[in-house]
Structure formats: structure tokens, C-alpha cells
Design an enzyme around this catalytic site. Structure first.
Site, PDB file in Angstrom:
ATOM      1  N   THR A  56     -14.004  34.115  23.234  1.00 56.40           N
ATOM      2  CA  THR A  56     -13.092  34.800  22.318  1.00 56.40           C
ATOM      3  C   THR A  56     -12.937  36.256  22.726  1.00 56.40           C
ATOM      4  O   THR A  56     -13.880  36.873  23.233  1.00 56.40           O
ATOM      5  CB  THR A  56     -13.595  34.712  20.864  1.00 56.40           C
ATOM      6  OG1 THR A  56     -12.637  35.295  19.989  1.00 56.40           O
ATOM      7  CG2 THR A  56     -14.935  35.407  20.685  1.00 56.40           C
ATOM      8  N   PRO A  58     -12.356  40.089  21.415  1.00 56.47           N
ATOM      9  CA  PRO A  58     -12.536  40.875  20.187  1.00 56.47           C
ATOM     10  C   PRO A  58     -11.196  41.197  19.538  1.00 56.47           C
ATOM     11  O   PRO A  58     -10.253  41.612  20.214  1.00 56.47           O
ATOM     12  CB  PRO A  58     -13.233  42.147  20.689  1.00 56.47           C
ATOM     13  CG  PRO A  58     -13.880  41.739  21.962  1.00 56.47           C
ATOM     14  CD  PRO A  58     -12.965  40.733  22.579  1.00 56.47           C
ATOM     15  N   LYS A  59     -11.116  40.986  18.242  1.00 57.66           N
ATOM     16  CA  LYS A  59      -9.855  41.167  17.512  1.00 57.66           C
ATOM     17  C   LYS A  59      -9.984  42.243  16.436  1.00 57.66           C
ATOM     18  O   LYS A  59     -11.076  42.489  15.929  1.00 57.66           O
ATOM     19  CB  LYS A  59      -9.415  39.847  16.884  1.00 57.66           C
ATOM     20  CG  LYS A  59      -9.122  38.751  17.897  1.00 57.66           C
ATOM     21  CD  LYS A  59      -8.853  37.424  17.210  1.00 57.66           C
ATOM     22  CE  LYS A  59      -8.520  36.343  18.236  1.00 57.66           C
ATOM     23  NZ  LYS A  59      -9.597  36.115  19.210  1.00 57.66           N
ATOM     24  N   GLY A 126      -5.953  34.151  29.877  1.00 60.29           N
ATOM     25  CA  GLY A 126      -4.648  34.542  29.366  1.00 60.29           C
ATOM     26  C   GLY A 126      -3.539  33.805  30.079  1.00 60.29           C
ATOM     27  O   GLY A 126      -3.783  32.959  30.944  1.00 60.29           O
ATOM     28  N   HIS A 153     -10.274  32.302  34.953  1.00 58.33           N
ATOM     29  CA  HIS A 153      -9.274  31.241  35.027  1.00 58.33           C
ATOM     30  C   HIS A 153      -8.575  31.378  36.375  1.00 58.33           C
ATOM     31  O   HIS A 153      -8.108  32.461  36.737  1.00 58.33           O
ATOM     32  CB  HIS A 153      -8.286  31.363  33.877  1.00 58.33           C
ATOM     33  CG  HIS A 153      -8.878  30.977  32.563  1.00 58.33           C
ATOM     34  ND1 HIS A 153      -8.177  30.314  31.594  1.00 58.33           N
ATOM     35  CD2 HIS A 153     -10.128  31.149  32.062  1.00 58.33           C
ATOM     36  CE1 HIS A 153      -8.951  30.087  30.551  1.00 58.33           C
ATOM     37  NE2 HIS A 153     -10.141  30.609  30.815  1.00 58.33           N
ATOM     38  N   GLU A 156      -4.377  28.467  37.833  1.00 59.24           N
ATOM     39  CA  GLU A 156      -3.786  27.824  36.662  1.00 59.24           C
ATOM     40  C   GLU A 156      -2.266  27.770  36.806  1.00 59.24           C
ATOM     41  O   GLU A 156      -1.604  26.976  36.129  1.00 59.24           O
ATOM     42  CB  GLU A 156      -4.182  28.595  35.406  1.00 59.24           C
ATOM     43  CG  GLU A 156      -4.015  27.839  34.122  1.00 59.24           C
ATOM     44  CD  GLU A 156      -4.567  28.592  32.928  1.00 59.24           C
ATOM     45  OE1 GLU A 156      -4.503  28.047  31.820  1.00 59.24           O
ATOM     46  OE2 GLU A 156      -5.056  29.735  33.095  1.00 59.24           O
TER      47      GLU A 156
END
Length: 208
Positions: A56, A58-59, A126, A153, A156
Site C-alpha cells: 500500500t 501511504p494516503k 503503478g 513491477h 507489465e
């Protein structure tokens, strides 16, 4: 959640990333983040998962939730789950979104260093058609300097020059690996970097 048009959405990669916008709509405060994290660990424990990594970024939210309080909420849920679901070891990877700024990414890495008790590394992810891996070189230097693990990632989307640049950094793990030409494939095999592949995700996003 019943009002979100998830089931009717076309299944492709570009539309798939819009689902993260729905997640942001419901993660508005620390109590909700804590509850969702704990429920996710509970579900995995019931499925007999013995090792779980939560990824995750940070939000923040105008209600007052900060990046720090967000991570603290997730971390607190993981700590609580140790006693509630002892058969499922849970760790955290903090994500860098390739669309965000280098400054925000460095902030996330510093949080990873601070919360090392539950954070095992950094996840670079992302939308693969936006941003670039190379833009975050200073961030990866900081990751390696602080002995943090890096999961990226990879392949992709069909971007072979970037694939080579990612391999130059020798991440600890790579995800996806769907679009590789012969030279990239040979380098990957020689590197012996472990691959993480989610078959369900690849099929739903029509990556394969």
C-alpha cells in the site's frame, strides 16, 4: 461498495487502475484503514495463508489523516493480528507510485526505514504506461543505502528499454514479466531474480 460499477467495468489494464480510485474513496480515516487491514488479514488467515505481504502507498485525506497516521493504522492492525491470527505472518511493503513525485517517493522510503518492524521493503508500481522507472534513480539509491528490499513491477507493458534499466538495478524481486524480448528474458534468467506472478490479475487485465 454495492454502488461501485466494478462488475460492469471493461476488463483491461487501463480501466483496472481506476479501481484504486474507489479504494481511496473508502480509506478516509485511520479507524477505517485499521478495520479494513484487520479484515483482510482475517480473510487470508481463514484461507490458510501463512505469509502475507500487504502492499500500500501511504494516503492522506482532508479529514485529517496523514501519511504517518495511515501507516500507523496499518501497522497497528498488523500488530493486533499477530495475536488474533498467529498462523498468518503479515508484513508490509510501502508502495511508490510511478506517477508521483520523487519528493513524495523519498518520503515513503523514509517511512519504510522508520517502521522497519513491520515494513520489509519498497514496492515500485503503478500504471506502467505513465511515469518512468529511471526518474526515481535517487530513490533507489536511498533504498539500497538503507538496506531496504526493493520489489519492482516489471515488463507489465511493452517497454524493453525500461526493462533493461530495471534489471540494471537488480531489484530483490520482480512482478509480472509479461512483455520481454529475447535479450531481456536472457538477462532475467541470468540474474536469478525471483518473479512474482499473479495469473488472475494478468488474465483480468488482459496482459496475457
Amino acid at each position: 461498495m454495492s454502488k461501485l460499477p466494478i462488475s460492469s467495468m471493461p476488463r483491461d489494464m487501463s480501466r483496472g487502475f481506476t479501481l484504486f480510485d474507489f479504494i481511496r474513496r473508502i480509506t478516509t480515516d485511520e479507524e477505517t484503514v485499521h478495520r479494513i487491514t484487520l479484515e483482510m488479514i482475517e480473510d487470508c488467515a481463514k484461507d490458510n495463508v501463512i505469509y502475507l505481504e500487504i502492499r500500500t502507498g501511504p494516503k492522506t485525506h482532508p479529514s485529517g489523516m496523514t501519511k504517518r497516521s495511515y501507516i500507523e493504522a496499518v501497522s497497528a492492525a498488523i500488530s493486533k493480528a499477530k495475536y488474533m491470527y498467529p498462523t498468518c505472518t503479515t508484513k508490509l511493503l510501502l508502495s511508490i507510485n510511478r506517477e508521483e513525485s520523487v519528493e513524495r517517493a523519498l518520503e515513503t522510503i523514509k517511512f519504510a526505514k522508520e517502521f522497519k518492524e513491520c515494513v520489509v521493503g519498497i514496492d515500485f508500481s503503478g500504471n506502467p504506461v505513465k511515469g518512468s522507472f529511471e526518474s526515481f534513480s535517487s530513490c533507489f539509491e536511498y533504498v539500497k543505502h538503507n538496506n531496504l528490499k526493493l520489489s519492482a513491477h516489471f515488463a507489465e507493458a511493452d517497454n524493453q528499454p525500461e526493462n533493461h534499466k530495471i534489471l540494471d538495478w537488480m531489484p530483490d524481486r520482480l512482478g509480472h514479466a509479461n512483455y520481454m524480448d529475447t535479450s531481456v528474458r536472457e538477462r532475467l534468467l541470468q540474474s536469478k531474480i525471483p518473479l512474482e506472478v499473479c495469473l488472475t490479475s494478468n488474465v483480468i487485465s488482459q496482459s496475457v
